[in-house]
Write a protein that holds these residues in place. Structure first.
Motif, PDB file in Angstrom:
ATOM      1  N   GLN B  10       0.868  -1.181   0.000  1.00  0.00           N
ATOM      2  CA  GLN B  10       0.000   0.000   0.000  1.00  0.00           C
ATOM      3  C   GLN B  10       0.902   1.227   0.000  1.00  0.00           C
ATOM      4  OE1 GLN B  10      -3.209   0.670   3.241  1.00  0.00           O
ATOM      5  NE2 GLN B  10      -1.486   1.942   3.865  1.00  0.00           N
ATOM      6  N   SER B  12       1.176   5.018   1.396  1.00  0.00           N
ATOM      7  CA  SER B  12       0.577   5.886   2.409  1.00  0.00           C
ATOM      8  C   SER B  12       1.172   7.276   2.225  1.00  0.00           C
ATOM      9  CB  SER B  12       0.897   5.391   3.811  1.00  0.00           C
ATOM     10  OG  SER B  12       0.623   4.003   3.903  1.00  0.00           O
ATOM     11  N   ILE B  13       0.321   8.267   2.179  1.00  0.00           N
ATOM     12  CA  ILE B  13       0.781   9.626   1.871  1.00  0.00           C
ATOM     13  C   ILE B  13       0.300  10.586   2.953  1.00  0.00           C
ATOM     14  CG2 ILE B  13       0.780  11.475   0.139  1.00  0.00           C
ATOM     15  CD1 ILE B  13      -0.518   8.855  -1.571  1.00  0.00           C
ATOM     16  N   ARG B  51      -4.315   6.530   2.010  1.00  0.00           N
ATOM     17  CA  ARG B  51      -3.787   5.175   1.808  1.00  0.00           C
ATOM     18  C   ARG B  51      -4.399   4.618   0.540  1.00  0.00           C
ATOM     19  NH1 ARG B  51      -5.930   4.544   7.821  1.00  0.00           N
ATOM     20  NH2 ARG B  51      -4.093   5.275   8.952  1.00  0.00           N
ATOM     21  N   ALA B  72       5.183   6.636   2.063  1.00  0.00           N
ATOM     22  CA  ALA B  72       5.823   5.413   2.548  1.00  0.00           C
ATOM     23  C   ALA B  72       5.065   4.209   2.029  1.00  0.00           C
ATOM     24  CB  ALA B  72       5.836   5.405   4.071  1.00  0.00           C
ATOM     25  N   THR B  74       3.512   0.538   2.868  1.00  0.00           N
ATOM     26  CA  THR B  74       3.035  -0.198   4.032  1.00  0.00           C
ATOM     27  C   THR B  74       2.554  -1.564   3.542  1.00  0.00           C
ATOM     28  OG1 THR B  74       2.168   1.922   4.811  1.00  0.00           O
ATOM     29  CG2 THR B  74       1.519  -0.055   6.038  1.00  0.00           C
ATOM     30  N   GLU B 103      -4.965  -2.751  12.878  1.00  0.00           N
ATOM     31  CA  GLU B 103      -4.550  -1.356  13.080  1.00  0.00           C
ATOM     32  C   GLU B 103      -5.555  -0.440  12.413  1.00  0.00           C
ATOM     33  OE1 GLU B 103      -1.884  -0.230  14.659  1.00  0.00           O
ATOM     34  OE2 GLU B 103      -0.589  -1.985  14.901  1.00  0.00           O
ATOM     35  N   TYR B 104      -5.857  -0.763  11.154  1.00  0.00           N
ATOM     36  CA  TYR B 104      -6.922  -0.067  10.444  1.00  0.00           C
ATOM     37  C   TYR B 104      -7.325  -0.920   9.261  1.00  0.00           C
ATOM     38  CZ  TYR B 104      -3.082   1.626   7.447  1.00  0.00           C
ATOM     39  OH  TYR B 104      -1.998   1.725   6.635  1.00  0.00           O
ATOM     40  N   ARG B 119      -4.550  -3.648   7.755  1.00  0.00           N
ATOM     41  CA  ARG B 119      -3.189  -3.330   8.206  1.00  0.00           C
ATOM     42  C   ARG B 119      -3.079  -3.944   9.599  1.00  0.00           C
ATOM     43  NH1 ARG B 119       1.571  -1.897  10.273  1.00  0.00           N
ATOM     44  NH2 ARG B 119       2.255   0.262  10.029  1.00  0.00           N
ATOM     45  N   ASP B 121      -0.263  -5.757  12.643  1.00  0.00           N
ATOM     46  CA  ASP B 121       1.112  -5.631  13.111  1.00  0.00           C
ATOM     47  C   ASP B 121       1.991  -6.782  12.632  1.00  0.00           C
ATOM     48  OD1 ASP B 121       1.665  -3.297  14.196  1.00  0.00           O
ATOM     49  OD2 ASP B 121       1.599  -3.915  16.301  1.00  0.00           O
TER      50      ASP B 121
END
Lengths: 433, 144
Positions: B10, B12-13, B51, B72, B74, B103-104, B119, B121
């Motif tokens: 993914q 992520s911005i 995302r 980044a 993810t 996480e989400y 997402r 861990d």
């Protein structure tokens, strides 16, 4: 040698203050009698030399500002004739006319003495080779340091600024043990040396830096000391005071201001009232022994704190701390004085955010609101909102600790804040709009 | 088990919360002919994180980075859901029972049915547990 002049440097405070009072009294009498400028100023303030009966009566005397020097360009308020003047220095006029400072031989002697005490306090003396990489000329840095270094019997290497590769060669060949320059020039020297394949730490005898003439931080000090393998000491002065004049001692805990040379006050820049030791305010200096261009309660515009306790080095003279900002930049947020430089220092210690920032001040009802916008570093970006919120909380917490006032923090995209050259306008105060 | 083929990249911005930021991101991706397969915006006070799953994550990364964005990669996983009432419950229960914390998450309903993007861990553990529970994970090749 530990002290240049132990009698003065270790003199009990009461004796120093008695000496200061005598010097102040005679200075005021002399100026009231012989200087039209000071005579008029004192009349306006309704103060007569007879009103000065103790050291704290200095508060009765009028302030002096940079504009007084500009308004009296070039030499209208000099109190020495050309016969007695032995040198001029001229400071660049970034905001109008330049200012001219004149010196008698005694003025130069006092300047060198002040520096001789400071250089001795950081362990320099005969046998040392001091490379003076401050500019020589109208600027006070080069010549001031030159004569101070000669006074202690060190060998001066007067390289002035520029031609960095040659500076590094000479540093090696002549075994310079100390360098006096701006911290940013020393960093430049370090970088150029690396490119030349010279490791300052291993390939030179340099062990001391006397750095000043521009604001710098503890972070820069640590970096310089670690990288170049030297002890870096701060030095303070302005051309109006003579030039670079006061250095830290080996303790690195602020500049010793020699009481027989200068009477230091820290005042509230708004009210002009004197502040207690340790309180932050505007540095105000009376040069007790100056013949050509005396300064009474000269408001330098630098913000700092003063410590009166006896230094661990044994010197009894007060110390002022690293300059924290300029009066012109001061913001008052809910009654608390805040300087953009404090924000800058706090942010520099947080690796997750960048060095650029913007302060936006608004008023909600009766309350001031301060927002600090700072760029989130690329390496610290996480896809998780929680992680970013933690960074923001960290920044807010650090700012609160160093400013003593709450600031909201907005994390912005890297590169989105405006970049400024030199003294930047980093504050948007919407209260006045 | 080869878990790698189920790990999806993914992008992520980081985005300031102000008009035009999403348009700037979308325009850049459109220019590079990058297709957005799924996406969500998480918003907080003053900023947000965009995302997205795209068909060319590397190209998207380089393009947005060159424009100065904080971006980044993810690792996420995608689980197939039934596109009918109770579909989300089935998947969520599997994750809960397996002790996997989310996480989400965001979802889309497309040609191949409904898909839940997660997402977590411990990505590898999650993949193994989800597989063992009988749910269907989508392979990376479905997206890019």
């Amino acid at each position: 040698m530990k002290f240049w002049d132990p009698r003065i440097e270790e003199m009990p405070k009461e004796d120093l203050q008695r000496m200061q009072y005598k010097l102040l009294k005679s200075l005021v009498y002399r100026l009231y009698s012989f200087s039209p400028f000071y005579h008029d100023r004192m009349k306006e303030q309704k103060v007569h030399p007879d009103d000065i009966g103790k050291l704290s009566d200095v508060h009765k005397l009028p302030f002096m500002f940079k504009r007084d020097l500009r308004d009296n360009y070039p030499d209208k308020i000099f109190t020495a004739t050309k016969d007695d003047l032995v040198r001029y220095h001229v400071s660049s006029g970034t905001t109008g006319k330049p200012t001219v400072v004149g010196y008698t031989q005694n003025d130069l002697n006092n300047w060198s003495t002040s520096l001789a005490r400071g250089l001795t306090s950081i362990g320099l003396g005969r046998g040392d080779v001091i490379q003076v990489s401050y500019g020589y000329g109208l600027f006070t840095g080069g010549l001031g340091m030159h004569y101070g270094a000669e006074r202690i019997g060190a060998t001066v290497l007067p390289t002035s600024v520029g031609n960095t590769e040659r500076q590094i060669e000479l540093m090696q060949d002549l075994g310079a043990t100390a360098i006096a320059c701006t911290p940013s020039y020393l960093l430049h020297i370090g970088e150029v040396a690396e490119k030349m394949g010279v490791n300052i730490k291993k390939d030179t005898q340099l062990r001391t830096g006397i750095l000043g003439a521009e604001p710098w931080t503890e972070g820069m000090r640590n970096r310089i000391q670690e990288w170049l393998g030297i002890n870096a000491y701060d030095i303070y002065g302005t051309s109006e005071l003579s030039g670079p004049m006061f250095t830290e001692c080996a303790e690195q805990k602020g500049f010793h201001i020699w009481s027989d040379i200068a009477l230091t006050e820290i005042i509230d820049p708004k009210t002009g009232e004197s502040l207690e030791a340790g309180e932050k305010g505007e540095l105000t200096i009376t040069i007790l022994q100056k013949e050509a261009l005396p300064m009474i309660r000269y408001r330098i515009g630098d913000i700092t704190t003063m410590e009166e306790d006896i230094c661990a080095c044994g010197r009894t003279h007060p110390r002022i701390q690293r300059i924290q900002g300029r009066v012109d930049d001061m913001l008052i947020i809910r009654g608390i004085n805040v300087f953009p430089s404090q924000v800058e220092y706090a942010l520099m210690a947080i690796p997750e955010v960048g060095e650029h920032f913007q302060i936006v001040v608004t008023r909600k009802g009766a309350l001031d609101d301060m927002l600090v916008r700072v760029e989130l570093n690329k390496e610290s970006f996480s896809d998780k909102i929680n992680d970013i919120m933690k960074i923001r909380q960290k920044v807010e917490h650090r700012l609160r600790n160093s400013l003593n006032v709450n600031a909201d923090v907005e994390l912005v995209e890297p590169g989105s804040l405006p970049r400024f050259e030199g003294k930047s306008k980093k504050v948007i105060d919407k209260r006045s709009m | 088990m080869d878990t790698k083929k189920y790990v999806i990249r993914q992008i992520s911005i980081f985005s300031e919360n102000r008009p035009g930021r999403l348009a700037a991101i979308a325009h850049a991706l459109g220019e590079e002919k990058i297709n957005i397969l799924a996406f969500s915006i998480a918003e907080a006070n003053g900023f947000g994180v965009v995302r997205a799953l795209v068909d060319h994550p590397e190209k998207a990364h380089d393009k947005l980075l060159s424009l100065g964005f904080n971006i980044a990669f993810t690792d996420v996983i995608a689980v197939h859901m039934k596109d009918q009432p109770g579909g989300l419950y089935e998947v969520a229960k599997i994750l809960g029972d397996a002790g996997i914390n989310i996480e989400y998450s965001y979802a889309y309903s497309g040609k191949e049915g409904a898909v839940l993007i997660l997402r977590v861990d411990l990505v590898e553990d999650a993949i193994k547990k989800i597989k063992n529970s009988g749910a269907t994970l989508l392979e990376r090749s479905v997206f890019h």
